[in-house]
Design an enzyme around this catalytic site. Sequence first.
Site, mmCIF file in Angstrom:
data_model
loop_
_atom_site.group_PDB
_atom_site.id
_atom_site.type_symbol
_atom_site.label_atom_id
_atom_site.label_comp_id
_atom_site.label_asym_id
_atom_site.label_seq_id
_atom_site.Cartn_x
_atom_site.Cartn_y
_atom_site.Cartn_z
ATOM 1 N N GLN A 86 0.806 -1.222 0.000
ATOM 2 C CA GLN A 86 0.000 0.000 0.000
ATOM 3 C C GLN A 86 0.838 1.270 0.000
ATOM 4 O OE1 GLN A 86 -2.795 -0.306 3.268
ATOM 5 N NE2 GLN A 86 -3.617 -2.243 2.530
ATOM 6 N N HIS A 148 -1.481 0.713 5.429
ATOM 7 C CA HIS A 148 -2.106 1.816 6.175
ATOM 8 C C HIS A 148 -1.214 3.052 6.285
ATOM 9 C CE1 HIS A 148 -4.964 -1.233 8.386
ATOM 10 N NE2 HIS A 148 -4.980 -1.357 7.054
ATOM 11 N N GLU A 241 -15.814 4.370 7.647
ATOM 12 C CA GLU A 241 -16.451 5.511 8.305
ATOM 13 C C GLU A 241 -16.253 6.808 7.543
ATOM 14 O OE1 GLU A 241 -15.518 3.985 12.902
ATOM 15 O OE2 GLU A 241 -14.785 5.927 12.189
ATOM 16 N N TYR A 251 -11.275 9.616 17.601
ATOM 17 C CA TYR A 251 -12.273 8.941 16.767
ATOM 18 C C TYR A 251 -12.337 7.435 17.017
ATOM 19 C CZ TYR A 251 -13.240 13.383 14.773
ATOM 20 O OH TYR A 251 -13.639 14.688 14.645
ATOM 21 N N TYR A 262 -11.067 -9.926 10.583
ATOM 22 C CA TYR A 262 -11.136 -10.521 9.252
ATOM 23 C C TYR A 262 -11.374 -12.029 9.307
ATOM 24 C CZ TYR A 262 -9.645 -6.187 7.041
ATOM 25 O OH TYR A 262 -9.590 -4.896 6.588
#
Length: 368
Positions: A86, A148, A241, A251, A262
């Site tokens: 990623q 991430h 979200e 948050y 998962y």
Amino acid sequence: MNIIRCVFLVLLTVILLPVNANDKKNDKPYVIQPVTEGLGIVWGMDFLDDNHLVFTQRSGQAGVINIHTGLVTWLQGLPEVYDERQGGLLDVKLAPDYAQSGWIYFTYSKPSNGSAVTTLARAKILENKRLDWQDLLITHSESFEDIHFGSRIAFDDQGHVFFSVGDRGNRANAQNLKNHAGTIIRLNMDGSVPNDNPFVGKADALDEIWSYGHRNPQGLVFDRETKRLWEIEHGPRGGDEINLIEKGQNYGWPIVSQGKEYFSGSPVGETHKEGMIEPVKVYIPSIAPSGLIVYQGKEFVNWQGSLFSGALVLRHLNQIELDNDGKAVSEQRYLQELDQRVRSLTQDKQGRIYVATDNGVVYRLSAQ
């Protein structure tokens, strides 16, 4: 090569138009046309002027697209990026004063000790199409997980730049204010820290942090009409979200989540906890969001003020209509007929929407 590209674009337009807005049975409010093709994963896009889009490829290249001809001019002088899983070259956004300053802002995964860290940079395009590059903040987001990284960029109207950093695959990072992982960061345009950031001067927190408790924010936009900062992030299995970002707020991730593990399917944390901010919208199942805009153009009059996000796993363009209080009141899904992962999006001054997919195609949506 240019002839082949032109033939492709003509054929693709002919193929796509019948299954879109011209088919009244589908009731699509748009016409879709390809602008260019043959690119890699276009992670970010923004308009340099009325005729040209600057874009990033996750693999580490950046270029400029002529939206009328589809021709690409490649830029030089980019840094080494960590192009694994990623990671890579991520977002690109023009400074609000670009016409005067010439600054273009980037986020990317900067190699560091065998892995990488999310980094905010800015650059100017020189006459030879070479970038004059300057790193602004190399974040403390170290991890040996290649996931991430975030990361999107947004500007408010008070001279600040925001960008997002994911939790880097280490959930506890998002609740630890001594690192930048799992946060939204707020800086002055030159990379310095604003004095009114919520954690300035606190020994157990980093000055740059604006909000925290995020998993992997891949959409970020400031609405200049309402003065709201919006974020969209990946949840785990379910639980993506949309959040209204406020100064210094938590948050929740991973203490609070609407998603599941998962493999086991068991809940991740609690669904609610006092003192932690509730999302405005939750997606179950996950759409895997990427890219976020607030629509403010005139091309689609009924879309004014809506949030639009790309969807990677469920492969569509996602629209969320908001009321005056910023609450989500309806959802629409477009471009499902393409069956392509929608990675990034932007809009021109006229209000036409440009969408890039992981197939390496940039499309333009305009009204009928």
